[in-house]
Design an enzyme around this catalytic site. Sequence first.
Site, PDB file in Angstrom:
ATOM      1  N   ASP A   1      -6.744   0.680  -5.738  1.00 19.72           N
ATOM      2  CA  ASP A   1      -7.723   0.182  -4.681  1.00 19.72           C
ATOM      3  C   ASP A   1      -8.827   0.695  -4.253  1.00 19.72           C
ATOM      4  O   ASP A   1      -8.907   1.869  -4.467  1.00 19.72           O
ATOM      5  CB  ASP A   1      -6.426   0.267  -3.250  1.00 19.72           C
ATOM      6  CG  ASP A   1      -6.613  -0.875  -2.124  1.00 19.72           C
ATOM      7  OD1 ASP A   1      -7.583  -1.548  -2.264  1.00 19.72           O
ATOM      8  OD2 ASP A   1      -6.084  -0.712  -1.251  1.00 19.72           O
TER       9      ASP A   1
ATOM     10  N   ASN B   1       0.820  -0.984   0.071  1.00 17.46           N
ATOM     11  CA  ASN B   1      -0.178  -0.049   0.105  1.00 17.46           C
ATOM     12  C   ASN B   1       1.033   1.524   0.029  1.00 17.46           C
ATOM     13  O   ASN B   1       1.630   1.307   0.755  1.00 17.46           O
ATOM     14  CB  ASN B   1      -1.057   0.076   1.390  1.00 17.46           C
ATOM     15  CG  ASN B   1      -1.978  -1.029   1.060  1.00 17.46           C
ATOM     16  OD1 ASN B   1      -2.602  -1.332   0.314  1.00 17.46           O
ATOM     17  ND2 ASN B   1      -2.192  -1.564   2.215  1.00 17.46           N
TER      18      ASN B   1
ATOM     19  N   GLU C   1      -0.180  -0.620  -4.406  1.00 15.44           N
ATOM     20  CA  GLU C   1      -1.633  -0.221  -4.295  1.00 15.44           C
ATOM     21  C   GLU C   1      -1.986   0.958  -3.871  1.00 15.44           C
ATOM     22  O   GLU C   1      -1.213   1.720  -2.959  1.00 15.44           O
ATOM     23  CB  GLU C   1      -2.405  -1.331  -3.239  1.00 15.44           C
ATOM     24  CG  GLU C   1      -2.288  -2.621  -3.972  1.00 15.44           C
ATOM     25  CD  GLU C   1      -3.031  -3.851  -2.835  1.00 15.44           C
ATOM     26  OE1 GLU C   1      -3.681  -3.199  -1.915  1.00 15.44           O
ATOM     27  OE2 GLU C   1      -2.715  -4.808  -2.955  1.00 15.44           O
TER      28      GLU C   1
ATOM     29  N   GLU D   1     -11.111  -8.106  -2.823  1.00 13.08           N
ATOM     30  CA  GLU D   1     -10.626  -7.965  -1.270  1.00 13.08           C
ATOM     31  C   GLU D   1     -11.786  -8.722  -0.479  1.00 13.08           C
ATOM     32  O   GLU D   1     -12.975  -8.744  -0.660  1.00 13.08           O
ATOM     33  CB  GLU D   1     -10.605  -6.732  -0.971  1.00 13.08           C
ATOM     34  CG  GLU D   1      -9.391  -5.913  -1.858  1.00 13.08           C
ATOM     35  CD  GLU D   1      -9.332  -4.451  -1.406  1.00 13.08           C
ATOM     36  OE1 GLU D   1      -8.220  -3.814  -0.953  1.00 13.08           O
ATOM     37  OE2 GLU D   1     -10.517  -3.751  -1.262  1.00 13.08           O
TER      38      GLU D   1
END
Length: 179
Positions: free
Chosen positions: A82, A20, A52, A137
């Site tokens: 994301d 991330n 992401e 996710e």
Amino acid sequence: VVEALPVLQALNPNHIVNINMAPKQLMSKLMVQQMCALLDNAGLPRTCVHFELTESALATDADFARSQLDALVHAGFHLHLDDFGTGYSSLHRLRSMPFSTLKLDRSFVVLMGNGDDRIARVIVTLAQQLGMDVIAEGIETAEQQAMLIDLGCHLIQGYYHARPMPLPKLLQWLQDRPA
């Protein structure tokens, strides 16, 4: 993460690590150079790291963010968008930014479990039409996984397969899994 990558690559040279990236990190003028140096100095392929980002990372200075994203892709990294569909989603931005993957937010997976797969279906179809992958996710059940596979989404993450774990436990978990 970089310390774990050589160990993961020794188990399987195709291992990919998703990281991330916060908006502040993206906006750092030295970020691309630092990421390249970090992986190069560790002798790791840049293609094994996927960043992401949420669309909010692009909100501050879209032109500079775009140049950073382009530089990351040019350097060999992959980019995932994301939480697609939950915030500042822009189809124009999606088409013009160098993302290779959309991440289907868990909230849409939950809707599927409640009998409404319309948004998930549209996002999967949109990604396919744009030549992008989709990662779902928050998969927590076999039923959710089966519904996503039926929609054409084969990349998943969630507690159904594993919870977050420290590196030693991850290595054991990977070794115990069938090929």
